[in-house]
Every structure is written in structure tokens, then in C-alpha cells.
Design an enzyme around this catalytic site. Sequence first.
Site, PDB file in Angstrom:
ATOM      1  N   GLU A 269     -53.405  51.287  10.323  1.00 31.98           N
ATOM      2  CA  GLU A 269     -52.216  52.116  10.169  1.00 31.98           C
ATOM      3  C   GLU A 269     -51.023  51.202   9.950  1.00 31.98           C
ATOM      4  O   GLU A 269     -50.942  50.113  10.527  1.00 31.98           O
ATOM      5  CB  GLU A 269     -51.990  53.043  11.375  1.00 31.98           C
ATOM      6  CG  GLU A 269     -51.873  52.364  12.719  1.00 31.98           C
ATOM      7  CD  GLU A 269     -51.777  53.357  13.870  1.00 31.98           C
ATOM      8  OE1 GLU A 269     -51.991  54.572  13.657  1.00 31.98           O
ATOM      9  OE2 GLU A 269     -51.489  52.909  15.002  1.00 31.98           O
ATOM     10  N   ILE A 270     -50.156  51.615   9.074  1.00 29.88           N
ATOM     11  CA  ILE A 270     -48.872  50.957   8.863  1.00 29.88           C
ATOM     12  C   ILE A 270     -47.827  52.006   9.208  1.00 29.88           C
ATOM     13  O   ILE A 270     -47.835  53.097   8.641  1.00 29.88           O
ATOM     14  CB  ILE A 270     -48.701  50.471   7.415  1.00 29.88           C
ATOM     15  CG1 ILE A 270     -49.825  49.493   7.046  1.00 29.88           C
ATOM     16  CG2 ILE A 270     -47.349  49.801   7.231  1.00 29.88           C
ATOM     17  CD1 ILE A 270     -49.800  49.044   5.591  1.00 29.88           C
TER      18      ILE A 270
END
Length: 338
Positions: A269-270
Site C-alpha cells: 500500500e502507498i
Amino acid sequence: MHKHAHQPRLTRVVLVLVALAAAVLYLACPPPIEKVRALGYAPDQIRESRLKTANASATHTVRATFVILARNSELHALRTTVRQLEDQFNARHNYPYVFLNNEPFTDEFKHAMEWATSGDCHFGLVPYEHWSVPSWVDNVRAKWAAATMDEHVPYGGSSSYRKMCRFQSGFFFRHKLLDPFDYYWRVEPGVEFTCAIHGDPFRFMVENHKSYAFTITLREFPATVHSLWATTSAFRALYPDYVVPNNTLRWLTADNGKYNMCLFWSNFEIASLAFLRSKQYMAYFDFLDHAGGFFYERWGDAPVHSLAVAMFLNKSQVHYFDNIGYYHRPFQNCPTDP
């Protein structure tokens, strides 16, 4: 005579009750040795930054970092992952790394990561309070839940896995080493980055007003989240104004109005740290934490993050990185035009 005949039986009952009470108190108290050990760590075991001379004058338009929770024993797998990430992306950008562990990193681990990366390396110890069973959790009930789930779901009997899920849900972004940053990219040991990553995902997030990005979606094991949807619904009833109008709750909702088990697989995840630090997310995590489901069931950080994204972010703030080749056994995201 009749009175004295019942005294031994009464004494045995009292002794049994005392023993049971002592056992419950023992189980309810965290092992003191862990607290004592945590107090004895040297400053460089708690937090240490190893900065590279070549990066002294470098500036990034986005205050961003990779965040990696890892054990010392995962060094070999992580070294391979980091070298891939450097080759496919970071050697051209030199973003820093934050490594976190619930035990002090060894010098071997630090030297290996320092050598393998282009960015500065920050090593941090997870505070005891962030990797333990909170005082309000009934330890007897938690241990019973783990024992009954042990053979049915992955990590069902693991206390350490539950602590990790709680940490990733509500505490990693509070670590002091994350304070200077606005965005993070989560990386796990053993994952693969299979294609060259063109452009800068961090800059993309900022320039396009994105707060959360993913590569893979899956379904959760229902046995691990029996009461998560009901608890979330109770939170929504208490804080209706926290749910944004143009949300993605529909994506997570079955036709019968219950949770359909869909989630963003959070090992990649960013995301914006401002999102996790927001009053909405903090209130949500605190509500879940006090419900005890991280230990009474096995709530994972993936469904928690996913439900929070669905409630607190507009659709336009969520992004699918279809152009990032990513493999986490046994699933992968493969760009159609690498």
C-alpha cells in the site's frame, strides 16, 4: 459434628476459587520480563539512523519513505526484495527506508540494509505498548479464541500475529521515525517487484490528490472477522459525520447489507500518513481496539484499512496501481503493458 464435617469441603472450595483467581490474574498480566527487557535497550537499539553522504544535499518533492516491519531472521528474504525494489525504482530516486522490529535489529541486519539501499536507513524498535495485549482485553478469552481457531485459519492460534495486526492497524504510523514523513510505501520481506516502475508513485499520489493506493484485492477469511462489520456499523452510528458522501462502502457491502469480505491486500500500500493520523481514523481504530476483536477473533490490518478507506475517503482519493508489477506469494499484479 455435622458442622466440622463440612469444613474440609468448604476449605477445598475456597482453595480452588483462590487458585482460579490467581490463574486468571496471571493470565491477565503481560509477562513482566518483556517490560523489563524493553527498559534495558540502548538508545541505538531503540532508534538509529544511518545516513549516506551522497544523500546529504538531496531533496525530495514528497516527504516519503518505505516502511518495512521485519525480523532479523528475515534478512535474506528482505535483502532480495530490497535489491529488486532498488533496481526497479529507488536507485533513481533514493527515497529513505524505515525498518521496524519488535526486537532490536542486529548489526548484521543494519549493515546489510545499509549496503543494499540507495536511500538513508532508519532502524526503530516497536514500543512495548504497541506490541502487546492491552489491559482491557480478557486474556483467558483471547487464549481460548486462539486455541479454537488454530486449525481453521492461517495464524489462527498465533498471539504474535494478532499483535502484528494490531500494530499495523493502529500504531506503525505513530512511530517517531515516521514523524518527518507525509507518505509511506509498505514493503514486506520476500515480495517481488517484477517490472521497472516508471515515474514516481509518491509524486503521482500528491499531484493527483490520492490518499490510498493498492495493487491487489482479495477476500478475507470470514472466521477471522465475525464481529468486525457489526462493530464498524456501531462506530458509524456513533459518528455518522465521519463517513464521507462519495465513499466506496458499496464495494465492501453484500446484497444483504453485510460485509462481503473484500479488502485491499495491505502488504502493498502507498498511502498518506495524514489519512491514518486523521481524527476519523484514530477514532475508528480506538473503537475497534477497545472492542477486543484483534485478540478475541483475528482482525487483520487489511480489512481494517479497507473499511477505513471505504468510509473516510472519497472514491477519487483511492487509486489502483495497475502499472506496478508486484508478487506476494501466491498472488500477483502483472501490468498489461510493462
